[in-house]
Motif scaffolding. Structure first.
Motif, PDB file in Angstrom:
ATOM      1  N   LYS A   1       5.482 -37.813 -69.993  1.00 44.25           N
ATOM      2  CA  LYS A   1       5.007 -36.532 -69.453  1.00 44.25           C
ATOM      3  C   LYS A   1       3.753 -36.118 -70.189  1.00 44.25           C
ATOM      4  CE  LYS A   1       9.021 -34.194 -67.654  1.00 44.25           C
ATOM      5  NZ  LYS A   1       9.937 -33.089 -67.839  1.00 44.25           N
TER       6      LYS A   1
ATOM      7  N   TYR B   1       3.329 -26.183 -71.267  1.00 43.11           N
ATOM      8  CA  TYR B   1       4.056 -26.653 -70.092  1.00 43.11           C
ATOM      9  C   TYR B   1       3.887 -28.156 -69.971  1.00 43.11           C
ATOM     10  CZ  TYR B   1      -0.652 -26.020 -68.160  1.00 43.11           C
ATOM     11  OH  TYR B   1      -2.000 -26.032 -67.951  1.00 43.11           O
ATOM     12  N   THR B   2       4.769 -28.789 -69.226  1.00 44.26           N
ATOM     13  CA  THR B   2       4.688 -30.244 -69.076  1.00 44.26           C
ATOM     14  C   THR B   2       4.477 -30.604 -67.612  1.00 44.26           C
ATOM     15  OG1 THR B   2       7.061 -30.491 -68.757  1.00 44.26           O
ATOM     16  CG2 THR B   2       6.254 -30.628 -71.002  1.00 44.26           C
ATOM     17  N   ILE B   3       3.786 -31.718 -67.410  1.00 44.73           N
ATOM     18  CA  ILE B   3       3.572 -32.248 -66.067  1.00 44.73           C
ATOM     19  C   ILE B   3       4.035 -33.706 -66.076  1.00 44.73           C
ATOM     20  CG2 ILE B   3       1.833 -32.831 -64.332  1.00 44.73           C
ATOM     21  CD1 ILE B   3       0.169 -30.542 -65.324  1.00 44.73           C
TER      22      ILE B   3
END
Lengths: 111, 150
Positions: B40, B123-125
């Motif tokens: 991620k 935040y994570t993607i």
């Protein structure tokens, strides 16, 4: 932890990040981060479409709740779309885990 | 109690030695059949003065690649009553292992609340695809695979 948020990336010509932020704020988001960047484009394409592409760009990162994504993207398209001086492109990416949003932001976003 | 502990530790060291013996040079089927870990992208946006602190903190989580981009915040001035918040921000982009996501996010949340002027957003993607085995091994810090492939 949950998929309630998305991050919007909006690439615009320099100087238009404030327009982007105003637009996004009207839709309910609270803050964003601006990064300076340099765009690249094919020289032939510039001639064919008869447009000038400014290499200096700004990228605006904004975290928004999923519910207002459509309205944000739509108003961004109207405010800084490719047909406007801002020559902006905007897209949203799904975001998995979010931390650090203050209660103030969450209240504003809920409105 | 002390004697028991000693015995236990002796047993442990024996087991450890047994495991580390280079007797089985062939691939262990249990390790080679593991599903690859997902990766991620972690975006951490913090004050520029705290960027170094958060990079060091994130390095504890087996992260091999981190990039910092300098940006600036656009929060409305009326929120910032005392105008103490720095407008200059740093965006730290790190490639993390999916299995570490919870630890990292929880750790970051704690740091955001407790560290002075350490407020931030993270935040994570998810990464959907990638090319290159070595790159993948590097990004996921997967040293087992690396040893086997040599």
């Amino acid at each position: 932890m949950n998929n309630e948020y998305e991050v919007i990336l909006c690439i615009v010509n320099t100087g238009f990040s404030e327009v982007v932020m105003e637009t996004v704020r009207e839709c309910g988001a609270s803050g964003g981060t601006v990064i300076n960047a340099r765009g690249t484009a094919r020289k032939e394409a510039e001639k064919i479409f008869n447009i000038v592409i400014h290499p200096e760009k700004e990228i605006v990162l904004v975290l928004i709740p999923k519910e207002i994504k459509e309205s944000v993207l739509h108003s961004l398209y109207k405010a800084v779309g490719l047909n406007t001086p801002g020559q902006g492109i905007a897209f949203a990416l799904p975001v998995d885990d979010v931390v650090g949003l203050t209660p103030i932001n969450q209240k504003n976003e809920g409105k | 109690m002390g004697i028991k502990n000693k015995e236990e530790s002796n047993n442990e060291t024996k087991l450890f030695k047994k495991k580390n013996r280079p007797s089985n040079k062939k691939d262990n089927p249990q390790t080679s059949l593991k599903a690859p870990n997902k990766l991620k992208l972690l975006f951490t946006i913090v004050d520029r003065s705290k960027a170094e602190f958060y990079i060091d903190y994130l390095e504890n989580f087996e992260i091999n690649l981190q990039t910092v981009i300098y940006g600036r915040g656009t929060a409305p001035r009326n929120i910032d009553y005392l105008s103490i918040a720095e407008q200059n921000k740093a965006v730290i982009i790190s490639v993390i292992n999916d299995k570490n996501t919870k630890d990292i996010i929880n750790g970051l949340e704690e740091k955001f609340l407790k560290v002075k002027h350490g407020k931030g957003v993270a935040y994570t993607i998810p990464i959907s695809s990638m090319i290159g085995v070595l790159i993948y091994q590097y990004l996921s810090n997967n040293q087992e695979y690396r040893k086997e492939s040599i």
